[in-house]
Write a protein that holds these residues in place. Structure first.
Motif, PDB file in Angstrom:
ATOM      1  N   PRO A  12     -23.381   5.502   1.233  1.00 51.03           N
ATOM      2  CA  PRO A  12     -24.387   4.824   0.403  1.00 51.03           C
ATOM      3  C   PRO A  12     -24.626   3.372   0.849  1.00 51.03           C
ATOM      4  N   THR A  13     -23.544   2.698   1.245  1.00 45.21           N
ATOM      5  CA  THR A  13     -23.695   1.316   1.719  1.00 45.21           C
ATOM      6  C   THR A  13     -24.522   1.279   2.997  1.00 45.21           C
ATOM      7  N   VAL A  14     -24.267   2.225   3.897  1.00 39.57           N
ATOM      8  CA  VAL A  14     -25.023   2.291   5.160  1.00 39.57           C
ATOM      9  C   VAL A  14     -26.502   2.521   4.885  1.00 39.57           C
ATOM     10  N   VAL A  15     -26.806   3.424   3.967  1.00 42.12           N
ATOM     11  CA  VAL A  15     -28.209   3.720   3.641  1.00 42.12           C
ATOM     12  C   VAL A  15     -28.900   2.471   3.096  1.00 42.12           C
ATOM     13  N   ILE A  16     -28.224   1.765   2.191  1.00 42.66           N
ATOM     14  CA  ILE A  16     -28.805   0.544   1.615  1.00 42.66           C
ATOM     15  C   ILE A  16     -29.020  -0.511   2.706  1.00 42.66           C
ATOM     16  N   ILE A  63     -31.117  -4.511  -6.609  1.00 38.01           N
ATOM     17  CA  ILE A  63     -30.511  -4.769  -7.925  1.00 38.01           C
ATOM     18  C   ILE A  63     -30.884  -3.668  -8.911  1.00 38.01           C
ATOM     19  N   LEU A  64     -32.148  -3.255  -8.879  1.00 40.86           N
ATOM     20  CA  LEU A  64     -32.586  -2.160  -9.763  1.00 40.86           C
ATOM     21  C   LEU A  64     -31.857  -0.867  -9.443  1.00 40.86           C
ATOM     22  N   VAL A  65     -31.693  -0.576  -8.158  1.00 41.34           N
ATOM     23  CA  VAL A  65     -30.992   0.645  -7.751  1.00 41.34           C
ATOM     24  C   VAL A  65     -29.547   0.610  -8.244  1.00 41.34           C
ATOM     25  N   MET A  66     -28.865  -0.527  -8.091  1.00 41.63           N
ATOM     26  CA  MET A  66     -27.473  -0.637  -8.531  1.00 41.63           C
ATOM     27  C   MET A  66     -27.350  -0.582 -10.051  1.00 41.63           C
ATOM     28  N   THR A  67     -28.373  -1.072 -10.738  1.00 42.47           N
ATOM     29  CA  THR A  67     -28.338  -1.093 -12.202  1.00 42.47           C
ATOM     30  C   THR A  67     -28.474   0.305 -12.788  1.00 42.47           C
ATOM     31  N   PHE A  68     -29.331   1.118 -12.185  1.00 41.08           N
ATOM     32  CA  PHE A  68     -29.646   2.423 -12.766  1.00 41.08           C
ATOM     33  C   PHE A  68     -28.966   3.587 -12.060  1.00 41.08           C
ATOM     34  N   THR A  69     -27.999   3.296 -11.204  1.00 43.63           N
ATOM     35  CA  THR A  69     -27.230   4.363 -10.553  1.00 43.63           C
ATOM     36  C   THR A  69     -25.738   4.033 -10.665  1.00 43.63           C
ATOM     37  N   ASP A  70     -24.923   4.960 -10.188  1.00 45.58           N
ATOM     38  CA  ASP A  70     -23.472   4.739 -10.211  1.00 45.58           C
ATOM     39  C   ASP A  70     -22.939   4.451  -8.811  1.00 45.58           C
ATOM     40  N   LEU A  71     -23.767   3.826  -7.964  1.00 46.45           N
ATOM     41  CA  LEU A  71     -23.349   3.574  -6.579  1.00 46.45           C
ATOM     42  C   LEU A  71     -22.145   2.638  -6.503  1.00 46.45           C
ATOM     43  N   SER A  85     -19.532   2.792  -8.278  1.00 48.98           N
ATOM     44  CA  SER A  85     -18.334   3.624  -8.371  1.00 48.98           C
ATOM     45  C   SER A  85     -18.114   4.448  -7.099  1.00 48.98           C
ATOM     46  N   ARG A  86     -19.129   4.474  -6.243  1.00 52.47           N
ATOM     47  CA  ARG A  86     -19.025   5.220  -4.978  1.00 52.47           C
ATOM     48  C   ARG A  86     -18.735   4.297  -3.793  1.00 52.47           C
ATOM     49  N   GLY A  87     -18.290   3.107  -4.104  1.00 53.15           N
ATOM     50  CA  GLY A  87     -17.805   2.222  -3.043  1.00 53.15           C
ATOM     51  C   GLY A  87     -18.758   1.159  -2.563  1.00 53.15           C
ATOM     52  N   VAL A  88     -19.948   1.029  -3.166  1.00 49.21           N
ATOM     53  CA  VAL A  88     -20.890  -0.014  -2.761  1.00 49.21           C
ATOM     54  C   VAL A  88     -20.459  -1.327  -3.410  1.00 49.21           C
ATOM     55  N   GLN A  89     -20.122  -2.306  -2.584  1.00 48.09           N
ATOM     56  CA  GLN A  89     -19.625  -3.589  -3.086  1.00 48.09           C
ATOM     57  C   GLN A  89     -20.768  -4.463  -3.581  1.00 48.09           C
ATOM     58  N   GLU A  90     -20.548  -5.144  -4.714  1.00 50.10           N
ATOM     59  CA  GLU A  90     -21.557  -6.038  -5.286  1.00 50.10           C
ATOM     60  C   GLU A  90     -21.142  -7.502  -5.130  1.00 50.10           C
ATOM     61  N   VAL A  91     -22.142  -8.390  -5.225  1.00 49.65           N
ATOM     62  CA  VAL A  91     -21.879  -9.831  -5.089  1.00 49.65           C
ATOM     63  C   VAL A  91     -20.982 -10.321  -6.209  1.00 49.65           C
ATOM     64  N   GLY A  92     -21.218  -9.871  -7.427  1.00 49.34           N
ATOM     65  CA  GLY A  92     -20.421 -10.295  -8.567  1.00 49.34           C
ATOM     66  C   GLY A  92     -21.038 -11.482  -9.286  1.00 49.34           C
ATOM     67  N   VAL A  93     -20.279 -12.064 -10.185  1.00 52.82           N
ATOM     68  CA  VAL A  93     -20.785 -13.139 -11.048  1.00 52.82           C
ATOM     69  C   VAL A  93     -21.037 -14.404 -10.230  1.00 52.82           C
ATOM     70  N   LEU A 139     -29.140 -12.560 -12.719  1.00 53.95           N
ATOM     71  CA  LEU A 139     -29.926 -11.453 -12.165  1.00 53.95           C
ATOM     72  C   LEU A 139     -29.376 -10.955 -10.838  1.00 53.95           C
ATOM     73  N   PHE A 140     -28.604 -11.812 -10.144  1.00 55.72           N
ATOM     74  CA  PHE A 140     -28.136 -11.445  -8.806  1.00 55.72           C
ATOM     75  C   PHE A 140     -26.728 -10.860  -8.798  1.00 55.72           C
ATOM     76  N   THR A 141     -26.126 -10.703  -9.986  1.00 57.34           N
ATOM     77  CA  THR A 141     -24.742 -10.230 -10.065  1.00 57.34           C
ATOM     78  C   THR A 141     -24.563  -8.863  -9.414  1.00 57.34           C
ATOM     79  N   ARG A 142     -25.547  -7.997  -9.600  1.00 50.77           N
ATOM     80  CA  ARG A 142     -25.416  -6.615  -9.128  1.00 50.77           C
ATOM     81  C   ARG A 142     -26.029  -6.396  -7.740  1.00 50.77           C
TER      82      ARG A 142
END
Length: 588
Positions: A193-197, A226-234, A236-244, A357-360
């Motif tokens: 999933p990370t590679v695809v993104i 951000i929208l994709v990460m908000t409305f999916t469970d990516l 939990s599948r190992g896609v790392q987010e920027v965070g707070v 807005l950029f957390t995810r």
């Protein structure tokens, strides 16, 4: 006692020389403001993701990029002379900071941020000192060839580092080739999933850059991710987010200064200063040439220094002119530095109210933004052009690039500079010595080796040294002249053409005296022609004129010396024009 008060015109001139904004702001119009505000809004949309990406590239939290993006353009507007330039975090300075501080500090985040601020403070201080002593010429210390090789090497280092984020592989520290080997051997463990993104973002950014450069592609990619990460469970599948990302404006903090820290980061700070100034002037020179305005190299030192010092006081890190953001300003019709002020104000609003807005946002997007931004650093077309023009300079560029990859950034630059200076020294110490002859049907004289049709004048050896005549090559020139005389025993006059030797030093002057004495013993005359006024002055004060017994003036040309020689040698009442018989023969 009467004291002369400075006139308003004098005060205004002094203000304009220090603060160029006072020169153009009074004539600033609504039309210019409309152009600047449109360009500023577009710049903000493009810059915010990039600013955060460059902060992470420098090894700092993403909000530090916003802080530098707020302060730097505001200060540059007061001091800078490059209208379209946007100054702030830049990829080159970011990777240089991360490479050096990462080795020096390790994982202590607070000390790392403190040293980053101290680095930009020292870099700014170097710029101010250079401005005081009017050292704007130092931009020429790094040649275009070295810069191309350095940027190519640095671009490859950055790209390799960002591939870890794009592929979802845990990164390691180490040299370029260590990271590359690790990356290749761990490709099977890449997170799909990370590679695809990441790959999808790169494809969109490259397509937008080629097809529609005015489109805020970076902002679009960020919003969609951000929208994709908000409305999916990516996640939990190992896609790392920027965070707070903490909200708010930067705090005023004076960097902690200690002798040990200054000594530790002195090389880094000087390298940052030199690189930032070279980049700024590269941008400024190209823009000034296209739009016909003047860029003051010494004023740009002040602008860079003031901007860097101000940035260091607000949780900053090294800044410089941005090639990508400046190019965007140019495309969108930015008229003045007010574009940067508008972008800074809008960035401040984002920093205060919209960082949540950029957390995810996926880290793969940060990596994609950086990778696309630095692809232009690897200028294959520019390197190929250098290869076509000069093999030596191409070899220097490749050696610089290899030095960056093998030994690190500062070592790579050092290798490039040393090789460039070595190449210059080789050219000076092995100058081209041309043997001149008369161009047929003219009274001009040119190289007989390159143009065999040029006519030699019997008994006269005309020599031209195509280089400064200095200690490093004086004896080589003397030996070559003596070799040529040995090959032609009929030589009675050696005529030294100094038109292509803008410098003659004391050692070379002494060599000319020695040569004169040697030739006199052999019954051969030595004369000098076409010397510049600086060279004539040196020959006069060093005693060459007195030794030769001939005054060397601005009218002492090849033609006049040859006429004098023919008059002295002639036994007829009328002096023959040198080569007259050949001229008549050519006409027949």
């Amino acid at each position: 006692m009467q004291i002369n008060q400075p006139s308003w015109a004098t005060i205004r001139g002094e203000l304009a020389s220090t603060f160029p904004i006072t020169g153009w702001l009074p004539t600033y119009t609504k039309k210019l403001f409309r152009a600047d505000i449109i360009a500023g809004i577009t710049l903000t949309a493009f810059a915010i993701p990039e600013l955060m990406a460059y902060a992470q590239l420098a090894g700092l939290p993403p909000e530090y990029g916003l802080y530098a993006g707020i302060v730097a353009p505001l200060v540059y507007c007061l001091f800078g002379t490059i209208r379209e330039m946007n100054i702030g975090p830049s990829s080159s300075e970011a990777i240089l900071t991360a490479a050096m501080l990462g080795m020096l500090v390790g994982i202590d985040a607070a000390r790392y941020a403190s040293l980053a601020a101290l680095t930009v403070l020292m870099a700014g201080s170097f710029a101010i000192l250079a401005r005081i002593f009017r050292l704007g010429f130092i931009v020429n210390l790094i040649s275009e060839t070295v810069l191309k090789g350095f940027l190519a090497g640095m671009g490859l280092v950055i790209i390799c580092g960002q591939l870890f984020k794009i592929l979802g592989i845990k990164s390691i520290s180490g040299a370029f080739f260590d990271q590359l080997v690790y990356l290749i051997t761990h490709l099977p463990s890449a997170n799909l999933p990370t590679v695809v993104i990441g790959v999808g973002a790169i494809a969109f950014l490259l397509c937008a850059e080629r097809r529609c450069r005015k489109l805020p592609a970076a902002l679009i990619v960020v919003i969609i991710s951000i929208l994709v990460m908000t409305f999916t469970d990516l996640a939990s599948r190992g896609v790392q987010e920027v965070g707070v990302i903490p909200a708010g404006l930067p705090s005023f903090i004076i960097p902690t200064i200690s002798f040990n820290d200054v000594q530790l980061i002195f090389p880094l700070a000087f390298a940052i200063f030199l690189l930032a100034y070279v980049e700024d002037m590269s941008i400024g020179t190209s823009l000034a040439r296209r739009y016909h305005y003047k860029v003051d190299s010494n004023q740009e030192l002040l602008a860079l220094g003031a901007t860097s010092i101000a940035t260091s006081l607000f949780q900053g890190f090294p800044v410089a002119g941005s090639f990508s953001r400046t190019a965007l300003n140019e495309i969108n019709g930015a008229a003045t530095q007010i574009t940067g002020v508008i972008a800074a104000v809008l960035t401040a609003i984002v920093a205060m109210f919209l960082t949540g807005l950029f957390t995810r946002m996926p880290e793969a997007i940060i990596g994609s933004l950086i990778l696309v931004a630095v692809l232009r650093l690897v200028d294959v077309r520019g390197l190929w052009r250098i290869a076509r023009i000069s093999r030596n300079e191409f070899a220097i560029a490749i050696a610089t690039c290899a030095g960056v990859l093998l030994f690190g950034i500062l070592s790579g630059v050092f290798i490039g500079v040393v090789l460039s200076l070595t190449d210059i020294l080789y050219r000076v110490t092995s100058p081209r010595i041309a043997i001149l002859g008369r161009v047929p049907n003219t009274r001009q004289y040119a190289d007989r080796i390159r143009h065999p049709e040029n006519i030699a004048i019997p008994g006269i050896l005309i020599i031209r040294v195509d280089a400064p005549l200095i200690f490093a090559n004086a004896e080589i020139v003397k030996d070559r002249i003596e070799e040529l005389i040995a090959e032609d025993p009929d030589v009675r006059l050696v005529l030294l053409d100094l038109s292509t030797s803008p410098i003659v030093d004391v050692s070379a002057s002494d060599m000319i005296v020695d040569l004169y004495q040697d030739l006199k013993t052999a019954g051969i005359k030595l004369r000098i022609a076409d010397a510049t006024w600086q060279v004539r002055r040196m020959l006069r004060i060093s005693g060459v004129e007195d030794t030769i017994g001939e005054e060397i003036t601005q009218t002492t040309s090849l033609e006049t010396v040859l006429e004098d020689w023919n008059c002295a040698e002639s036994t007829t009442p009328v002096c023959p024009v040198p080569g007259l018989e050949n001229i008549l023969q050519d006409q027949k």
